[in-house]
Design an enzyme around this catalytic site. Structure first.
Site, short mmCIF file in Angstrom:
data_model
loop_
_atom_site.label_atom_id
_atom_site.label_comp_id
_atom_site.label_asym_id
_atom_site.label_seq_id
_atom_site.Cartn_x
_atom_site.Cartn_y
_atom_site.Cartn_z
N ARG A 1 -38.93 26.02 -21.44
CA ARG A 1 -37.76 24.78 -21.12
C ARG A 1 -37.60 24.03 -22.59
NH1 ARG A 1 -38.48 19.29 -20.37
NH2 ARG A 1 -37.27 18.16 -18.94
N SER B 1 -36.94 22.66 -7.95
CA SER B 1 -37.72 21.56 -8.10
C SER B 1 -37.45 20.63 -6.72
CB SER B 1 -37.01 20.55 -9.12
OG SER B 1 -37.10 21.31 -10.29
N LYS C 1 -40.50 13.41 -18.36
CA LYS C 1 -38.80 13.20 -17.55
C LYS C 1 -38.65 11.50 -17.47
CE LYS C 1 -36.63 15.58 -14.83
NZ LYS C 1 -35.58 16.64 -15.50
C1 LIG Z 1 -42.53 23.87 -11.91
C2 LIG Z 1 -41.44 23.04 -12.28
N1 LIG Z 1 -41.05 22.12 -11.34
C3 LIG Z 1 -40.08 21.08 -11.52
C4 LIG Z 1 -39.30 21.16 -12.79
C5 LIG Z 1 -38.08 20.40 -13.11
O1 LIG Z 1 -36.88 20.99 -13.00
P1 LIG Z 1 -35.41 19.93 -13.08
O2 LIG Z 1 -35.58 19.06 -12.03
O3 LIG Z 1 -34.42 20.95 -13.24
O4 LIG Z 1 -35.66 19.32 -14.51
P2 LIG Z 1 -35.71 19.80 -15.79
O5 LIG Z 1 -37.08 20.75 -16.23
O6 LIG Z 1 -34.50 20.92 -15.99
O7 LIG Z 1 -35.54 18.80 -16.62
C6 LIG Z 1 -39.50 22.22 -13.57
N2 LIG Z 1 -38.99 22.46 -14.86
N3 LIG Z 1 -40.38 23.11 -13.30
C1 LIG Z 2 -40.44 19.24 -16.00
C2 LIG Z 2 -40.85 18.15 -15.05
N1 LIG Z 2 -40.31 18.20 -13.75
C3 LIG Z 2 -40.82 17.18 -12.92
S1 LIG Z 2 -41.88 16.38 -13.83
C4 LIG Z 2 -42.05 17.24 -15.14
C5 LIG Z 2 -42.51 17.01 -16.52
C6 LIG Z 2 -43.94 17.20 -16.46
O1 LIG Z 2 -44.59 17.04 -17.63
P1 LIG Z 2 -45.85 16.48 -17.90
O2 LIG Z 2 -46.88 17.49 -17.39
O3 LIG Z 2 -45.92 16.55 -19.63
O4 LIG Z 2 -46.08 14.98 -17.22
#
Ligand SMILES: Cc1ncc(COP(=O)(O)OP(=O)(O)O)c(N)n1
Ligand SMILES: Cc1ncsc1CCOP(=O)(O)O
Ligand SMILES: [Mg+2]
Length: 369
Positions: A179, A248, A277
């Protein structure tokens, strides 16, 4: 053979030797794949498909062709390439053997056109069946790995990206998601390639966040898509059935839709608010409880999970978690990974005796498998 054509005395033995050698080559390659389907995957359906192909092929391996064999006079038996002497993984063994089978079938098809048009047509069909078998096998392997994985690392940009990921893989990590919302495409492509190779070396799944094109370009195991990303149906069309698609979800209706649309796994969260996020409202442990009761496929609780609250997430019913900072920013990513895996494994062991949910329904994921 029925429609054999007239051939020069010189060409006929060579033609028969080519056909004999490539019939052998194909059957040997299929046998290598079949052994993995049988003993490695314990999968009766895939094993049967291999066996059927071998038997179909055997029908064309007539005494006439076998009689043309001349192993002592075959220059090829002496020729080996150093790359043939080592294999990095079972995946590589399978890949190499599928290549070998497909090549040998192509040779049979081309030279078969001179020997018997029926044979050429039959091996052409077999080549397509082998492509389908390869896809099914890859898809099956990926789903098996996904089911077995309990800890999922989502990367964040880091100066020590590769060292951190390798350290986590050494700790037993089974899925990595690349990511990166900050860099340019050239850097992303290069990073994704390196991470894909690293994951392959450790037998871990490699997923790309957001970008189907990047996932395809680096031959990733799949892609992770959020609610604002590409719809699942279009993603499936682009990726085919053999790659994984994660979605997600932040609430029950998104989860229900992801199930209906055929996501292979889902992210459940953010469980807690998280700087990764910024501004995203927490879904809370209540949503984790909902997923535990309703989600039939693998799901990963995500968002703000760390060593201080992982037990609360597991108590709410999570069997799998996904983290960013808790590993990417850990002083010792190997130890952090091992810590989470130990917590998750302990949960699995305790759960082993409880085959029904609190509402009396069987554990949903077992029904799914
Ligand atoms: C395993 C997993 N779960 C949720 C997310 C979040 O995806 P998304 O809502 O598209 O947000 P971004 O990661 O693109 O900012 C994820 N990446 N992985
Ligand atoms: C990518 C994403 N999607 C939902 S929460 C999240 C970020 C989780 O990051 P962290 O484990 O640092 O709280
Ligand atoms: Mg996204």
């Amino acid at each position: 053979m029925g429609n054999t054509h007239s051939r020069s005395q010189f060409a006929q033995p060579a033609l028969y030797r080519i056909l004999d050698a490539n019939l052998d080559r194909t059957r040997e390659g299929i046998r290598v794949v079949e052994e993995w389907c049988r003993f490695g995957l314990n999968n009766a359906q895939l094993t049967e498909r291999c066996k059927y192909l071998r038997q179909e092929l055997a029908k064309w391996h007539t005494p006439e062709l076998r009689a043309a064999r001349n192993t002592p006079g075959d220059l090829g038996t002496e020729l080996t390439h150093p790359q043939e002497e080592t294999r990095d993984s079972i995946e590589q063994v399978l890949q190499v053997n599928f290549c070998r089978i497909e090549e040998a079938l192509r040779v049979l098809e081309e030279y078969g056109k001179v020997y018997s048009t029926e044979m050429a047509a039959a091996v052409k069909q077999m080549r397509y069946q082998v492509y389908t078998l390869e896809s099914s096998l890859m898809a099956y392997q990926r789903h098996q790995k996904l089911k077995q994985a309990s800890l999922y690392l989502v990367t964040s940009p880091s100066e020590t990206l590769f060292n951190t990921i390798e350290a986590a893989l050494q700790g037993g990590l089974a899925i990595v998601q690349y990511r990166d919302k900050e860099t340019d495409d050239l850097t992303r492509l290069s990073n994704a390639r390196k991470l894909q190779q690293l994951c392959q070396d450790y037998g871990a799944l490699f997923i790309v966040n957001d970008r189907i094109d990047l996932a395809l370009a680096v031959d990733a195991d799949g892609v992770h898509l959020g609610q604002q990303d590409m719809p699942l149906e279009s993603a499936r069309q682009l990726l085919g059935p053999q790659r994984l698609i994660g979605r997600s979800t932040t609430n029950p209706s998104e989860l229900d839709r992801a199930i209906r649309e055929g996501a292979d796994y889902v992210g459940v969260g953010p469980v807690y608010e998280t700087p990764t996020k910024e501004g995203k409202v927490a879904a809370g442990v209540e949503y984790v409880q909902y997923a535990a009761e309703h989600c039939p496929m693998p799901w990963f609780a995500i968002g703000g999970i760390d060593t201080t609250n992982v037990q609360e997430v597991l108590s709410a019913g999570a069997q799998r978690i996904s983290v960013v900072r808790a590993i990417m920013q850990a002083d010792q990513p190997t130890l952090a990974t091992q810590y989470f895996l130990a917590q998750l494994n302990q949960k699995q062991t305790l759960r082993g005796s409880r085959k029904v949910l609190s509402n009396g329904h069987p554990v949903t994921e077992e029904l799914w498998s």
